[in-house]
Write a protein that holds these residues in place. Structure first.
Motif, PDB file in Angstrom:
ATOM      1  N   ALA A   1      54.727  42.690  38.215  1.00 39.42           N
ATOM      2  CA  ALA A   1      53.031  42.775  37.619  1.00 39.42           C
ATOM      3  C   ALA A   1      52.492  41.442  37.584  1.00 39.42           C
ATOM      4  CB  ALA A   1      53.118  43.032  36.180  1.00 39.42           C
ATOM      5  N   SER A   2      53.393  40.382  37.645  1.00 34.56           N
ATOM      6  CA  SER A   2      52.686  38.828  37.736  1.00 34.56           C
ATOM      7  C   SER A   2      52.283  38.476  39.196  1.00 34.56           C
ATOM      8  CB  SER A   2      53.994  37.905  36.843  1.00 34.56           C
ATOM      9  OG  SER A   2      54.945  38.085  37.997  1.00 34.56           O
ATOM     10  N   ARG A   3      52.761  39.527  39.946  1.00 35.26           N
ATOM     11  CA  ARG A   3      52.451  39.088  41.412  1.00 35.26           C
ATOM     12  C   ARG A   3      51.392  39.875  42.006  1.00 35.26           C
ATOM     13  NH1 ARG A   3      57.871  38.156  41.419  1.00 35.26           N
ATOM     14  NH2 ARG A   3      58.224  39.935  42.689  1.00 35.26           N
ATOM     15  N   GLN A   4      50.511  40.395  41.109  1.00 36.80           N
ATOM     16  CA  GLN A   4      49.516  41.522  41.572  1.00 36.80           C
ATOM     17  C   GLN A   4      48.198  40.890  41.322  1.00 36.80           C
ATOM     18  OE1 GLN A   4      50.183  44.681  42.697  1.00 36.80           O
ATOM     19  NE2 GLN A   4      52.331  44.281  42.603  1.00 36.80           N
ATOM     20  N   THR A   5      47.395  40.877  42.256  1.00 36.87           N
ATOM     21  CA  THR A   5      45.823  40.600  42.097  1.00 36.87           C
ATOM     22  C   THR A   5      45.296  41.918  41.470  1.00 36.87           C
ATOM     23  OG1 THR A   5      45.783  39.170  44.014  1.00 36.87           O
ATOM     24  CG2 THR A   5      43.768  40.052  43.223  1.00 36.87           C
ATOM     25  N   ILE A   6      44.443  41.697  40.490  1.00 36.50           N
ATOM     26  CA  ILE A   6      43.784  42.915  39.642  1.00 36.50           C
ATOM     27  C   ILE A   6      42.391  42.619  39.740  1.00 36.50           C
ATOM     28  CG2 ILE A   6      43.490  43.763  37.457  1.00 36.50           C
ATOM     29  CD1 ILE A   6      46.453  43.569  38.248  1.00 36.50           C
ATOM     30  N   ALA A   7      41.653  43.771  40.008  1.00 33.66           N
ATOM     31  CA  ALA A   7      40.358  44.123  40.159  1.00 33.66           C
ATOM     32  C   ALA A   7      39.922  45.287  39.485  1.00 33.66           C
ATOM     33  CB  ALA A   7      40.063  44.419  41.764  1.00 33.66           C
ATOM     34  N   TRP A   8      38.602  44.875  39.116  1.00 32.09           N
ATOM     35  CA  TRP A   8      37.766  46.096  38.243  1.00 32.09           C
ATOM     36  C   TRP A   8      36.815  46.822  39.437  1.00 32.09           C
ATOM     37  CZ3 TRP A   8      38.757  47.736  33.680  1.00 32.09           C
ATOM     38  CH2 TRP A   8      39.678  46.963  32.908  1.00 32.09           C
ATOM     39  N   PHE A   9      36.786  47.999  39.244  1.00 32.05           N
ATOM     40  CA  PHE A   9      35.556  48.766  40.294  1.00 32.05           C
ATOM     41  C   PHE A   9      35.054  49.714  39.314  1.00 32.05           C
ATOM     42  CE2 PHE A   9      36.814  48.074  44.791  1.00 32.05           C
ATOM     43  CZ  PHE A   9      38.014  47.436  44.624  1.00 32.05           C
ATOM     44  N   ARG A  10      33.939  50.152  39.662  1.00 28.90           N
ATOM     45  CA  ARG A  10      33.330  50.996  38.801  1.00 28.90           C
ATOM     46  C   ARG A  10      32.625  52.106  39.798  1.00 28.90           C
ATOM     47  NH1 ARG A  10      28.255  47.334  36.731  1.00 28.90           N
ATOM     48  NH2 ARG A  10      27.101  47.110  38.813  1.00 28.90           N
ATOM     49  N   GLN A  11      32.387  53.387  39.085  1.00 30.68           N
ATOM     50  CA  GLN A  11      32.075  54.564  39.771  1.00 30.68           C
ATOM     51  C   GLN A  11      31.059  55.362  38.908  1.00 30.68           C
ATOM     52  OE1 GLN A  11      34.936  57.041  41.547  1.00 30.68           O
ATOM     53  NE2 GLN A  11      33.488  57.703  43.055  1.00 30.68           N
TER      54      GLN A  11
ATOM     55  N   ARG B   1      28.369  58.842  43.521  1.00 34.49           N
ATOM     56  CA  ARG B   1      28.442  57.568  44.571  1.00 34.49           C
ATOM     57  C   ARG B   1      29.892  57.083  44.653  1.00 34.49           C
ATOM     58  NH1 ARG B   1      23.845  53.590  42.317  1.00 34.49           N
ATOM     59  NH2 ARG B   1      24.487  52.526  43.837  1.00 34.49           N
ATOM     60  N   ALA B   2      29.900  56.056  45.723  1.00 34.58           N
ATOM     61  CA  ALA B   2      31.138  55.698  45.950  1.00 34.58           C
ATOM     62  C   ALA B   2      31.337  54.647  44.974  1.00 34.58           C
ATOM     63  CB  ALA B   2      31.182  55.112  47.454  1.00 34.58           C
ATOM     64  N   ARG B   3      32.874  54.600  44.952  1.00 29.60           N
ATOM     65  CA  ARG B   3      33.440  53.370  44.016  1.00 29.60           C
ATOM     66  C   ARG B   3      32.962  51.995  44.401  1.00 29.60           C
ATOM     67  NH1 ARG B   3      39.363  54.766  41.924  1.00 29.60           N
ATOM     68  NH2 ARG B   3      38.462  56.699  41.542  1.00 29.60           N
ATOM     69  N   GLU B   4      32.672  51.054  43.361  1.00 30.37           N
ATOM     70  CA  GLU B   4      32.064  49.887  43.914  1.00 30.37           C
ATOM     71  C   GLU B   4      32.905  48.796  43.166  1.00 30.37           C
ATOM     72  OE1 GLU B   4      27.593  47.762  42.578  1.00 30.37           O
ATOM     73  OE2 GLU B   4      28.501  49.248  41.377  1.00 30.37           O
ATOM     74  N   PHE B   5      32.856  47.885  43.869  1.00 31.03           N
ATOM     75  CA  PHE B   5      33.723  46.446  43.479  1.00 31.03           C
ATOM     76  C   PHE B   5      32.882  45.734  42.582  1.00 31.03           C
ATOM     77  CE2 PHE B   5      36.640  42.943  43.767  1.00 31.03           C
ATOM     78  CZ  PHE B   5      35.683  41.719  43.476  1.00 31.03           C
ATOM     79  N   VAL B   6      33.723  45.278  41.452  1.00 26.12           N
ATOM     80  CA  VAL B   6      33.053  44.656  40.512  1.00 26.12           C
ATOM     81  C   VAL B   6      33.633  42.970  40.201  1.00 26.12           C
ATOM     82  CG1 VAL B   6      32.638  44.354  37.942  1.00 26.12           C
ATOM     83  CG2 VAL B   6      32.753  46.785  39.077  1.00 26.12           C
ATOM     84  N   ALA B   7      34.846  42.817  40.321  1.00 25.34           N
ATOM     85  CA  ALA B   7      35.366  41.585  40.182  1.00 25.34           C
ATOM     86  C   ALA B   7      36.975  41.782  40.617  1.00 25.34           C
ATOM     87  CB  ALA B   7      35.001  41.159  38.778  1.00 25.34           C
ATOM     88  N   ALA B   8      37.463  40.591  41.009  1.00 23.38           N
ATOM     89  CA  ALA B   8      38.799  40.540  41.123  1.00 23.38           C
ATOM     90  C   ALA B   8      39.373  39.109  40.859  1.00 23.38           C
ATOM     91  CB  ALA B   8      39.245  40.848  42.627  1.00 23.38           C
ATOM     92  N   ILE B   9      40.589  38.892  40.387  1.00 27.14           N
ATOM     93  CA  ILE B   9      41.161  37.681  40.309  1.00 27.14           C
ATOM     94  C   ILE B   9      42.623  37.650  40.777  1.00 27.14           C
ATOM     95  CG2 ILE B   9      42.247  38.457  38.014  1.00 27.14           C
ATOM     96  CD1 ILE B   9      41.582  35.471  37.245  1.00 27.14           C
ATOM     97  N   SER B  10      42.831  36.705  41.556  1.00 24.89           N
ATOM     98  CA  SER B  10      44.092  36.536  42.687  1.00 24.89           C
ATOM     99  C   SER B  10      45.192  36.161  41.787  1.00 24.89           C
ATOM    100  CB  SER B  10      43.985  35.504  43.696  1.00 24.89           C
ATOM    101  OG  SER B  10      44.985  35.433  44.243  1.00 24.89           O
ATOM    102  N   TRP B  11      46.374  36.737  41.848  1.00 28.31           N
ATOM    103  CA  TRP B  11      47.623  36.346  41.424  1.00 28.31           C
ATOM    104  C   TRP B  11      48.093  34.893  41.960  1.00 28.31           C
ATOM    105  CZ3 TRP B  11      52.115  35.129  43.958  1.00 28.31           C
ATOM    106  CH2 TRP B  11      52.306  35.510  45.192  1.00 28.31           C
ATOM    107  N   ASN B  12      47.692  34.785  43.184  1.00 24.22           N
ATOM    108  CA  ASN B  12      48.308  33.708  43.706  1.00 24.22           C
ATOM    109  C   ASN B  12      47.614  32.378  43.155  1.00 24.22           C
ATOM    110  OD1 ASN B  12      49.806  32.010  45.652  1.00 24.22           O
ATOM    111  ND2 ASN B  12      48.229  32.229  47.246  1.00 24.22           N
ATOM    112  N   ASN B  13      46.430  32.202  43.032  1.00 22.25           N
ATOM    113  CA  ASN B  13      45.592  30.855  42.670  1.00 22.25           C
ATOM    114  C   ASN B  13      44.859  30.926  41.857  1.00 22.25           C
ATOM    115  OD1 ASN B  13      43.619  32.081  44.076  1.00 22.25           O
ATOM    116  ND2 ASN B  13      44.108  30.633  45.855  1.00 22.25           N
TER     117      ASN B  13
END
Length: 126
Positions: A29-39, A43-55
């Motif tokens: 879990a600690s090595r996963q980039t997590i993002a939010w999408f909305r729909q 309509r197609a699923r839309e990217f909202v935001a993401a935060i990288s696990w790496n940096n």
């Protein structure tokens, strides 16, 4: 196997704020980039935001930049989406997703994410 569970949706008025949470569980879990999408329906699923696990780099859709803030608490394996200045166009079902991809434009694409939650509804009344 990583799992993600969203919480924090609800019904608010235009101009209000809301904070969504995404709790990740699993050995990696600690090595996963997590993002939010909305729909929204039809309509197609839309990217909202993401935060990288790496940096900890963050990515935002232009439509939410300056209003939404994504952050993570690594100790709790939880990612937050603080949504301020909500408007009716933000009404959607919001999904949390996880990927091992650490950076780059691939993070904006839904097919980069292998793990998805069930989502939480956000409704903004005008």
């Amino acid at each position: 196997q990583v799992q993600v569970v969203e919480s924090g949706g609800g019904l608010v008025q235009a101009g209000d704020s809301l904070r969504l949470s995404c709790a990740a569980t699993g050995r990696t879990a600690s090595r996963q980039t997590i993002a939010w999408f909305r729909q929204v329906p039809a309509r197609a699923r839309e990217f909202v935001a993401a935060i990288s696990w790496n940096n900890g780099n963050t990515y935002y859709a232009d439509s939410v930049k300056g209003r939404f803030t994504i952050s993570r608490d690594n100790a709790k394996s939880t990612v937050y989406l603080q949504m301020d200045g909500l408007n009716a166009e933000d009404t959607a079902h919001y999904y949390c997703a996880a990927t091992t991809v650490a950076y780059g434009l691939a993070l904006l694409r839904s097919n980069s994410y292998a793990t998805w939650g069930q989502g939480t509804q956000v409704t903004v009344s005008s």
